[in-house]
Scaffold this active site. Structure first.
Site, PDB file in Angstrom:
ATOM      1  N   GLY A  12       0.812  -1.216   0.000  1.00  0.00           N
ATOM      2  CA  GLY A  12       0.000   0.000   0.000  1.00  0.00           C
ATOM      3  C   GLY A  12       0.847   1.268   0.000  1.00  0.00           C
ATOM      4  O   GLY A  12       2.084   1.212   0.063  1.00  0.00           O
ATOM      5  N   GLN A  13       0.179   2.404  -0.060  1.00  0.00           N
ATOM      6  CA  GLN A  13       0.881   3.697  -0.080  1.00  0.00           C
ATOM      7  C   GLN A  13       1.751   3.843   1.172  1.00  0.00           C
ATOM      8  O   GLN A  13       2.953   4.110   1.097  1.00  0.00           O
ATOM      9  CB  GLN A  13      -0.121   4.842  -0.108  1.00  0.00           C
ATOM     10  CG  GLN A  13      -1.088   4.810  -1.274  1.00  0.00           C
ATOM     11  CD  GLN A  13      -1.914   6.085  -1.333  1.00  0.00           C
ATOM     12  OE1 GLN A  13      -1.510   7.040  -1.997  1.00  0.00           O
ATOM     13  NE2 GLN A  13      -3.037   6.130  -0.664  1.00  0.00           N
ATOM     14  N   THR A 102      -8.893   7.010  10.371  1.00  0.00           N
ATOM     15  CA  THR A 102      -9.225   7.989   9.344  1.00  0.00           C
ATOM     16  C   THR A 102     -10.043   9.177   9.865  1.00  0.00           C
ATOM     17  O   THR A 102     -10.793   9.049  10.842  1.00  0.00           O
ATOM     18  CB  THR A 102     -10.039   7.287   8.224  1.00  0.00           C
ATOM     19  OG1 THR A 102     -10.567   8.265   7.335  1.00  0.00           O
ATOM     20  CG2 THR A 102     -11.193   6.477   8.778  1.00  0.00           C
ATOM     21  N   TYR A 126     -17.315   2.942   5.015  1.00  0.00           N
ATOM     22  CA  TYR A 126     -15.870   2.846   5.293  1.00  0.00           C
ATOM     23  C   TYR A 126     -15.557   3.431   6.666  1.00  0.00           C
ATOM     24  O   TYR A 126     -14.884   2.796   7.488  1.00  0.00           O
ATOM     25  CB  TYR A 126     -15.105   3.586   4.188  1.00  0.00           C
ATOM     26  CG  TYR A 126     -13.654   3.879   4.499  1.00  0.00           C
ATOM     27  CD1 TYR A 126     -12.683   2.873   4.424  1.00  0.00           C
ATOM     28  CD2 TYR A 126     -13.239   5.161   4.850  1.00  0.00           C
ATOM     29  CE1 TYR A 126     -11.350   3.145   4.702  1.00  0.00           C
ATOM     30  CE2 TYR A 126     -11.910   5.441   5.121  1.00  0.00           C
ATOM     31  CZ  TYR A 126     -10.970   4.435   5.050  1.00  0.00           C
ATOM     32  OH  TYR A 126      -9.654   4.712   5.329  1.00  0.00           O
ATOM     33  N   TRP A 151      -6.636  12.063   3.830  1.00  0.00           N
ATOM     34  CA  TRP A 151      -6.310  12.420   2.443  1.00  0.00           C
ATOM     35  C   TRP A 151      -4.897  11.928   2.055  1.00  0.00           C
ATOM     36  O   TRP A 151      -4.057  12.701   1.589  1.00  0.00           O
ATOM     37  CB  TRP A 151      -6.414  13.940   2.241  1.00  0.00           C
ATOM     38  CG  TRP A 151      -7.779  14.522   2.413  1.00  0.00           C
ATOM     39  CD1 TRP A 151      -8.853  13.975   3.065  1.00  0.00           C
ATOM     40  CD2 TRP A 151      -8.240  15.799   1.919  1.00  0.00           C
ATOM     41  NE1 TRP A 151      -9.937  14.831   3.009  1.00  0.00           N
ATOM     42  CE2 TRP A 151      -9.592  15.946   2.317  1.00  0.00           C
ATOM     43  CE3 TRP A 151      -7.648  16.832   1.204  1.00  0.00           C
ATOM     44  CZ2 TRP A 151     -10.344  17.080   2.003  1.00  0.00           C
ATOM     45  CZ3 TRP A 151      -8.390  17.964   0.891  1.00  0.00           C
ATOM     46  CH2 TRP A 151      -9.719  18.072   1.285  1.00  0.00           C
TER      47      TRP A 151
HETATM   48  N1  LIG Z   1      -5.909   6.548   1.529  1.00  0.00           N
HETATM   49  C1  LIG Z   1      -6.418   7.543   2.277  1.00  0.00           C
HETATM   50  O1  LIG Z   1      -6.765   8.613   1.765  1.00  0.00           O
HETATM   51  C2  LIG Z   1      -6.544   7.377   3.767  1.00  0.00           C
HETATM   52  C3  LIG Z   1      -7.129   8.415   4.509  1.00  0.00           C
HETATM   53  C4  LIG Z   1      -7.243   8.267   5.894  1.00  0.00           C
HETATM   54  C5  LIG Z   1      -6.777   7.115   6.513  1.00  0.00           C
HETATM   55  N2  LIG Z   1      -6.237   6.126   5.763  1.00  0.00           N
HETATM   56  C6  LIG Z   1      -5.779   4.911   6.448  1.00  0.00           C
HETATM   57  O2  LIG Z   1      -4.365   4.828   6.312  1.00  0.00           O
HETATM   58  C7  LIG Z   1      -3.959   3.454   6.260  1.00  0.00           C
HETATM   59  C8  LIG Z   1      -3.089   3.229   5.036  1.00  0.00           C
HETATM   60  O3  LIG Z   1      -3.856   3.537   3.870  1.00  0.00           O
HETATM   61  P1  LIG Z   1      -3.214   3.501   2.413  1.00  0.00           P
HETATM   62  O4  LIG Z   1      -3.735   4.693   1.689  1.00  0.00           O
HETATM   63  O5  LIG Z   1      -1.749   3.246   2.491  1.00  0.00           O
HETATM   64  O6  LIG Z   1      -3.959   2.210   1.819  1.00  0.00           O
HETATM   65  P2  LIG Z   1      -3.725   1.496   0.404  1.00  0.00           P
HETATM   66  O7  LIG Z   1      -2.698   2.204  -0.388  1.00  0.00           O
HETATM   67  O8  LIG Z   1      -5.087   1.270  -0.167  1.00  0.00           O
HETATM   68  O9  LIG Z   1      -3.107   0.097   0.846  1.00  0.00           O
HETATM   69  C9  LIG Z   1      -3.880  -0.837   1.526  1.00  0.00           C
HETATM   70  C10 LIG Z   1      -3.031  -2.049   1.782  1.00  0.00           C
HETATM   71  O10 LIG Z   1      -3.865  -3.014   2.440  1.00  0.00           O
HETATM   72  C11 LIG Z   1      -3.728  -4.238   1.749  1.00  0.00           C
HETATM   73  N3  LIG Z   1      -4.938  -5.028   1.906  1.00  0.00           N
HETATM   74  C12 LIG Z   1      -6.198  -4.772   1.453  1.00  0.00           C
HETATM   75  N4  LIG Z   1      -7.013  -5.797   1.747  1.00  0.00           N
HETATM   76  C13 LIG Z   1      -6.253  -6.722   2.413  1.00  0.00           C
HETATM   77  C14 LIG Z   1      -6.505  -7.986   2.974  1.00  0.00           C
HETATM   78  N5  LIG Z   1      -7.719  -8.562   2.907  1.00  0.00           N
HETATM   79  N6  LIG Z   1      -5.498  -8.653   3.579  1.00  0.00           N
HETATM   80  C15 LIG Z   1      -4.258  -8.116   3.643  1.00  0.00           C
HETATM   81  N7  LIG Z   1      -3.942  -6.926   3.115  1.00  0.00           N
HETATM   82  C16 LIG Z   1      -4.931  -6.235   2.510  1.00  0.00           C
HETATM   83  C17 LIG Z   1      -3.512  -3.851   0.308  1.00  0.00           C
HETATM   84  O11 LIG Z   1      -2.985  -4.950  -0.400  1.00  0.00           O
HETATM   85  P3  LIG Z   1      -3.172  -5.021  -2.009  1.00  0.00           P
HETATM   86  O12 LIG Z   1      -2.233  -4.005  -2.551  1.00  0.00           O
HETATM   87  O13 LIG Z   1      -2.775  -6.423  -2.330  1.00  0.00           O
HETATM   88  O14 LIG Z   1      -4.598  -4.717  -2.275  1.00  0.00           O
HETATM   89  C18 LIG Z   1      -2.516  -2.723   0.501  1.00  0.00           C
HETATM   90  O15 LIG Z   1      -1.224  -3.250   0.738  1.00  0.00           O
HETATM   91  C19 LIG Z   1      -5.256   2.645   6.285  1.00  0.00           C
HETATM   92  O16 LIG Z   1      -5.535   2.257   7.599  1.00  0.00           O
HETATM   93  C20 LIG Z   1      -6.318   3.624   5.834  1.00  0.00           C
HETATM   94  O17 LIG Z   1      -7.606   3.297   6.329  1.00  0.00           O
HETATM   95  C21 LIG Z   1      -6.083   6.239   4.413  1.00  0.00           C
END
Ligand SMILES: NC(=O)c1ccc[n+]([C@@H]2O[C@H](COP(=O)([O-])OP(=O)(O)OC[C@H]3O[C@@H](n4cnc5c(N)ncnc54)[C@H](OP(=O)(O)O)[C@@H]3O)[C@@H](O)[C@H]2O)c1
Length: 323
Positions: A12-13, A102, A126, A151
């Site tokens: 992930g990111q 989040t 979500y 974000w």
């Molecule tokens: N993105 C945002 O804007 C945002 C905002 C606020 C908070 N957050 C929080 O910040 C954290 C990191 O977010 P991010 O943006 O880095 O997320 P992301 O880029 O969507 O990455 C999510 C990761 O979770 C993995 N994943 C998804 N389903 C899974 C499963 N069933 N088993 C194991 N791994 C799984 C994905 O694997 P694959 O690559 O194989 O799918 C990926 O490695 C999260 O807790 C998110 O809720 C994010």
């Protein structure tokens, strides 16, 4: 012996940045999705019992906000049930769980930045699943740090930065929501802040992590605030100034020139999406600063850094091949 850190979500990111930084602090075990699918409770228990980590960093999540509206079973499994099991196992091992949540746990009606003690009231599925994850971790009694962020973007993955760059190569006019405010937070800055905090937990003999007295929930975002519309303007400004040959940028634009000439501010009403979003996503970072002495740069500096050749963006394939 270095302490063992179990990292989820390494593709992930945020997870890919953590996968680069955390090995400074411990032996990082970052399983493949096939070995640790968080929607499969038996795999969670197996991996926790096999690896017996001292620290779990859960960067994995079901992050498809709109899809979660109609896929609540999966979203709940990954965002609520998996953190619950990780926390219960962490409690048994005496380990600490670092978890991310989040801004979407709030309804956005507050007229000032949200603090950790404000009452959550998620507007979408979500946000409800993420809130359930937080509550389960707190109820487990495990040592934990829950970092709520907002974000999130990076130079890879699915995010607003890359979407705007792509759209700007396809259209002369872009319509962008201007009545939602928040703090765009770069995954690299979040990973650096996490690493700094975790480094402060390492015991003197460097073999284990000390119990974090400051167990609890913290807001961790870029400083400052902006709207999606202003953020899009800033992205295009930086992109026009920055070198064209940054590898991540070339990949986002497929090497095509930016043709967008006009950004049009629109309202949330005009941009219909399956999941409602909060109007105010701004989180106060005061507690993070007060307890850990950690403050992230403001959102504009973080964005500028992404376009700087000196601040190398993560190379996901390099990060993946490291384990
Ligand atoms: N993105 C945002 O804007 C945002 C905002 C606020 C908070 N957050 C929080 O910040 C954290 C990191 O977010 P991010 O943006 O880095 O997320 P992301 O880029 O969507 O990455 C999510 C990761 O979770 C993995 N994943 C998804 N389903 C899974 C499963 N069933 N088993 C194991 N791994 C799984 C994905 O694997 P694959 O690559 O194989 O799918 C990926 O490695 C999260 O807790 C998110 O809720 C994010």
């Amino acid at each position: 012996m270095k302490p063992t850190i179990l990292l989820t979500g390494k593709t992930g990111q945020l997870g890919s940045e953590l996968n680069r930084l955390l090995p400074k602090l411990g032996q990082v075990i970052a399983p493949e999705l096939t070995d640790l699918d968080l929607s499969k409770p038996e795999q969670i228990l197996q991996v926790m019992r096999d690896t017996r980590p001292q620290l779990i960093v859960n960067a994995a999540a079901y992050t498809a906000v709109d899809a979660a509206e109609t896929d609540q079973v999966n979203a709940l499994a990954v965002n609520a049930e998996a953190p619950r099991l990780l926390a219960l196992e962490a409690k048994k091992l005496g380990a600490t769980l670092v978890h991310y949540s989040t801004d979407y746990v709030f309804d956005g009606s507050k007229k000032a930045p949200y603090v950790e003690t404000d009452l959550p009231n998620p507007l979408n599925a979500y946000g409800r699943t993420k809130l359930a994850g937080e509550q389960a971790i707190r109820a487990s009694g495990a040592n934990h740090l829950i970092f709520r962020t907002s974000w999130v973007y990076a130079t890879h993955g699915r995010n607003f930065l890359l979407t705007i760059l792509r759209l700007a190569t396809e259209r002369e006019e872009l319509k962008i929501v201007a009545d939602q405010v928040g703090a765009p937070s770069c995954a690299l800055d979040l990973a650096e802040a996490t690493t700094k905090i975790v480094a402060g937990m390492i015991a003197d003999d460097k073999s284990q992590f000390a119990f974090p007295e400051a167990s609890g929930t913290y807001h961790m975002t870029a400083a400052g605030q902006t709207s999606w519309y202003e953020f899009a303007n800033a992205i295009l400004e930086e992109a026009r100034r920055a070198p064209q040959n940054l590898p991540w940028r070339a990949s986002a634009t497929k090497g095509r020139p930016l043709i967008a000439r006009r950004l049009v501010p629109i309202s949330t009403e005009e941009f219909r999406s399956p999941a409602p979003r909060p109007a105010n996503s701004v989180l106060s970072n005061a507690r993070l600063k007060q307890v850990f002495g950690v403050a992230l740069p403001d959102w504009r500096t973080q964005l500028q850094n992404c376009f700087s050749p000196e601040r190398a963006p993560v190379n996901p394939s390099a990060a993946l091949s490291s384990r």
